[in-house]
Design an enzyme around this catalytic site. Structure first.
Site, short mmCIF file in Angstrom:
data_model
loop_
_atom_site.label_atom_id
_atom_site.label_comp_id
_atom_site.label_asym_id
_atom_site.label_seq_id
_atom_site.Cartn_x
_atom_site.Cartn_y
_atom_site.Cartn_z
N VAL A 1 -58.55 7.26 -86.94
CA VAL A 1 -59.01 7.42 -88.32
C VAL A 1 -59.02 8.93 -88.59
CG1 VAL A 1 -60.38 5.33 -88.77
CG2 VAL A 1 -61.36 7.19 -87.44
N LYS B 1 -55.21 15.16 -102.75
CA LYS B 1 -56.65 14.94 -102.93
C LYS B 1 -57.25 16.14 -103.66
CE LYS B 1 -60.96 14.74 -100.31
NZ LYS B 1 -61.61 14.75 -99.00
N THR C 1 -64.73 16.48 -92.76
CA THR C 1 -64.75 17.76 -92.05
C THR C 1 -64.19 17.69 -90.62
OG1 THR C 1 -67.08 17.23 -91.65
CG2 THR C 1 -66.60 18.89 -93.32
C1 LIG Z 1 -65.12 6.58 -88.69
C2 LIG Z 1 -64.46 7.93 -88.69
C3 LIG Z 1 -63.84 8.39 -89.85
C4 LIG Z 1 -63.27 9.65 -89.88
N1 LIG Z 1 -62.71 10.12 -91.02
C5 LIG Z 1 -62.26 11.39 -91.08
C6 LIG Z 1 -61.69 11.91 -92.26
O1 LIG Z 1 -61.56 11.22 -93.27
N2 LIG Z 1 -61.27 13.18 -92.25
C7 LIG Z 1 -61.37 13.98 -91.14
O2 LIG Z 1 -60.98 15.15 -91.21
N3 LIG Z 1 -61.85 13.50 -89.99
C8 LIG Z 1 -62.30 12.23 -89.94
N4 LIG Z 1 -62.78 11.75 -88.76
C9 LIG Z 1 -62.70 12.58 -87.56
C10 LIG Z 1 -61.30 12.49 -86.99
O3 LIG Z 1 -60.93 11.16 -86.83
C11 LIG Z 1 -61.24 13.21 -85.66
O4 LIG Z 1 -61.75 14.49 -85.82
C12 LIG Z 1 -59.81 13.31 -85.19
O5 LIG Z 1 -59.21 12.07 -85.19
C13 LIG Z 1 -59.73 13.93 -83.84
O6 LIG Z 1 -59.96 13.03 -82.86
P1 LIG Z 1 -59.64 13.49 -81.38
O7 LIG Z 1 -58.23 13.88 -81.29
O8 LIG Z 1 -60.69 14.46 -80.96
O9 LIG Z 1 -59.92 12.15 -80.57
P2 LIG Z 1 -59.06 10.79 -80.49
O10 LIG Z 1 -58.27 10.57 -81.70
O11 LIG Z 1 -60.03 9.74 -80.08
O12 LIG Z 1 -58.03 11.08 -79.33
C14 LIG Z 1 -58.39 11.07 -77.98
C15 LIG Z 1 -57.15 11.13 -77.12
O13 LIG Z 1 -57.52 11.31 -75.77
C16 LIG Z 1 -56.74 10.46 -74.97
N5 LIG Z 1 -57.46 10.19 -73.72
C17 LIG Z 1 -58.75 9.81 -73.59
N6 LIG Z 1 -59.04 9.66 -72.29
C18 LIG Z 1 -57.92 9.97 -71.60
C19 LIG Z 1 -57.58 10.01 -70.23
N7 LIG Z 1 -58.45 9.66 -69.25
N8 LIG Z 1 -56.33 10.38 -69.88
C20 LIG Z 1 -55.41 10.71 -70.83
N9 LIG Z 1 -55.68 10.70 -72.15
C21 LIG Z 1 -56.92 10.33 -72.52
C22 LIG Z 1 -56.49 9.23 -75.83
O14 LIG Z 1 -55.36 8.52 -75.39
C23 LIG Z 1 -56.27 9.90 -77.20
O15 LIG Z 1 -54.92 10.29 -77.30
C24 LIG Z 1 -63.31 10.47 -88.70
C25 LIG Z 1 -63.90 9.98 -87.53
C26 LIG Z 1 -64.47 8.73 -87.51
C27 LIG Z 1 -65.10 8.24 -86.24
#
Ligand SMILES: Cc1cc2nc3c(=O)[nH]c(=O)nc-3n(C[C@H](O)[C@H](O)[C@H](O)COP(=O)(O)OP(=O)(O)OC[C@H]3O[C@@H](n4cnc5c(N)ncnc54)[C@H](O)[C@@H]3O)c2cc1C
Length: 507
Positions: free
Chosen positions: A50, A81, A347
């Site tokens: 998301v 937006k 954010t």
């Molecule tokens: C409900 C919700 C709505 C949101 N809406 C917005 C929005 O509208 N606008 C906005 O700016 N932000 C939004 N966010 C925040 C946004 O989704 C995150 O900031 C963004 O997706 C970054 O996520 P991430 O990359 O940190 O984690 P994730 O997307 O969870 O990625 C984690 C990665 O780590 C990998 N991984 C995990 N463990 C291992 C392992 N052991 N070995 C190898 N790989 C591993 C997974 O495969 C994945 O690729 C929202 C969040 C939520 C929860």
């Protein structure tokens, strides 16, 4: 032996938005014939998938990477937006708009809103949103980038995007790998350390060992390296921001126009989002598990879907807060691994972007100076706290008392800095952006006024201008904005134009 102080190898764990935004930036900034950047992601571990609404700073991120806007809009099925409409937040049936950009223009070296506030308090002045080109265009579902004179409101329209987060991560993956970042599909299982506590290497499920001098944890809520291995503590803010769960379901659109704004509607135990993309509508319900449960929340969300669901519900849960030490030794967490504040003001991706910018400013040498790390962590905490206060503002000003959730929100104890901001506005209508915080005066004013906070005063020097002249100027500004907005194409037409033109976004 090399006497260079530069690190030359970096490993990123995680391939969500955080991982690929970081990898893309490193591939742009570093010469990858001299640096080795490896990203490990697991196809078998789902990221949050998301994160579809953004704020205007994302346009700068794309520009720094040299991304062509047209390519980006096409690849991520993005829309534009101009702000967020908040429905039912103050009371049921009430709505207000938080636009990007600014309200009006400063007059006689005083902020515009003091002139408007004086007249508003006297029962005149008009609707605040009529002084924002972004709000007026949004309400008419218009968007475009026209060649405008510098003094036209159209010249400085501020905008961001809605996009498909999975496509966005894929777009950045292609960008980064084509520039030399190595992608490994595998699950990180164990971590080994040097005697000084720095991470030495990662071992994947298939036995492969990856070593680097610097590790970036983008593993999402798991916080695989930062929390699990480096022992980072967590500042829990769920007492002030109790939403800790979400359900996301995309659906088909029932709207012939594509709205150039996000909608946030307050519900029984939280709020729902509506994010229009080119090919679908993103919907979600952010709620507090203290005040609702999965079934009730799912039911509330499903009954408000405007079209056919396009996927099974995606259930998410988190703890609101952040890790005050998001950089420890040779490991920094970026993205959800560092912390999360509910997505009310979109954010999440911005926090990634600013963490990357901060990391670039304080990029480590082989010595990993503690003073650099401390500065990074202090700045990160400050940024999270400022965003927390702004999000909290929406909740504490509500007049709703029709559910346990809203009654709880109204009773939350304010942080000192937020209390001060609210009091300043109530007393004298003054709004300040403190320490270069993310949300500017427009944002604070839009939400404070929108949520019904009344100001008893305004800048006294406004009285130097005769009332008739203030009215004349307010009317003039609103009419120039209305006329300018009417020159813009329909948002949907503009997107079709961008999507059909190869090479760059229409101007
Ligand atoms: C409900 C919700 C709505 C949101 N809406 C917005 C929005 O509208 N606008 C906005 O700016 N932000 C939004 N966010 C925040 C946004 O989704 C995150 O900031 C963004 O997706 C970054 O996520 P991430 O990359 O940190 O984690 P994730 O997307 O969870 O990625 C984690 C990665 O780590 C990998 N991984 C995990 N463990 C291992 C392992 N052991 N070995 C190898 N790989 C591993 C997974 O495969 C994945 O690729 C929202 C969040 C939520 C929860």
């Amino acid at each position: 032996m090399s006497s260079s102080i530069s690190i030359t190898s970096i490993a990123i764990v995680g391939g969500g938005s955080a991982g690929w935004m970081t990898a893309a930036t490193l591939s742009k900034v570093l010469d990858l014939t001299k640096y080795r950047v490896t990203l490990i992601e697991s196809d078998n571990i789902k990221g949050v998938s998301v994160g579809e609404a953004t704020i205007p700073q994302i346009t700068l991120f794309n520009r720094i990477l040299g991304i062509d806007e047209g390519d980006f809009i096409r690849a991520t099925k993005a829309t534009y937006k101009l702000g967020i409409e908040f429905k039912d937040w103050k009371q049921r049936g009430h709505a207000y708009f938080h636009p990007f950009g600014t309200f009006g223009i400063n007059m006689d070296a005083l902020p515009f809103h003091h002139f408007w506030l004086k007249r508003f308090n006297e029962g005149a002045g008009g609707d605040l949103s009529t002084f924002s080109i972004e709000a007026v265009a949004a309400k008419q579902c218009r968007f475009g980038r026209v060649n405008a004179q510098n003094n036209s409101p159209l010249a400085n329209m501020s905008y961001a995007y809605h996009f498909d987060s999975t496509l966005y991560a894929g777009f950045l993956r292609d960008y980064a790998t084509s520039r030399g970042v190595t992608r490994i599909n595998g699950k990180v299982e164990t971590v080994s350390k040097h005697p000084n506590g720095h991470i030495k290497s990662l071992t994947l499920q298939d036995g492969q060992s990856i070593s680097a001098e610097f590790y970036i944890d983008c593993s999402g809520f798991r916080s695989l390296l930062l929390e699990r291995e480096m022992g980072a503590t967590f500042n829990d803010w769920s007492d002030v921001l109790p939403c800790d769960s979400a359900i996301a379901i995309p659906c088909t659109s029932a709207d012939p126009a594509i709205k150039p704004y996000t909608q946030s509607t307050a519900k029984v135990a939280g709020w729902t989002w509506r994010i229009p993309l080119q090919h679908r509508i993103g919907n979600g319900y952010v709620y507090s598990s203290q005040f609702s449960n999965r079934d009730a929340a799912l039911n509330e969300l499903v009954t408000q879907l405007e079209g056919k669901p396009l996927a099974e519900p995606n259930f998410l849960a988190w703890k609101t807060g952040m890790r005050p030490q998001s950089w420890i030794k040779n490991c920094v967490g970026i993205g959800l691994s560092a912390g999360f504040i509910e997505p009310l003001e979109s954010t999440g991706l911005h926090l990634i972007q600013s963490a990357i910018a901060r990391l670039m400013t304080l990029f480590p040498s082989r010595r990993f100076c503690q003073s650099d790390i401390d500065m990074y962590n202090r700045q990160t905490v400050k940024e999270f706290e400022q965003i927390r206060d702004f999000i909290l503002l929406h909740y504490v000003l509500t007049e709703r008392d029709d559910s346990e959730f809203w009654r709880y929100c109204r009773s939350v104890t304010l942080t000192g800095s937020l209390q001060e901001k609210i009091q300043l506005y109530k007393d004298s209508g003054r709004v300040f952006r403190v320490d270069n915080e993310l949300f500017n005066e427009t944002s604070w004013l839009a939400v404070m006024h929108g949520q019904g906070l009344k100001s008893e005063g305004y800048h006294p020097l406004v009285e130097r201008m005769p009332t008739a002249l203030i009215d004349e100027r307010l009317e003039h500004i609103a009419s120039v904005i209305a006329k300018s907005a009417s020159l813009l194409p329909a948002h949907g037409d503009f997107i079709s134009q961008v999507c059909s033109s190869e090479g760059s976004a229409a101007t």
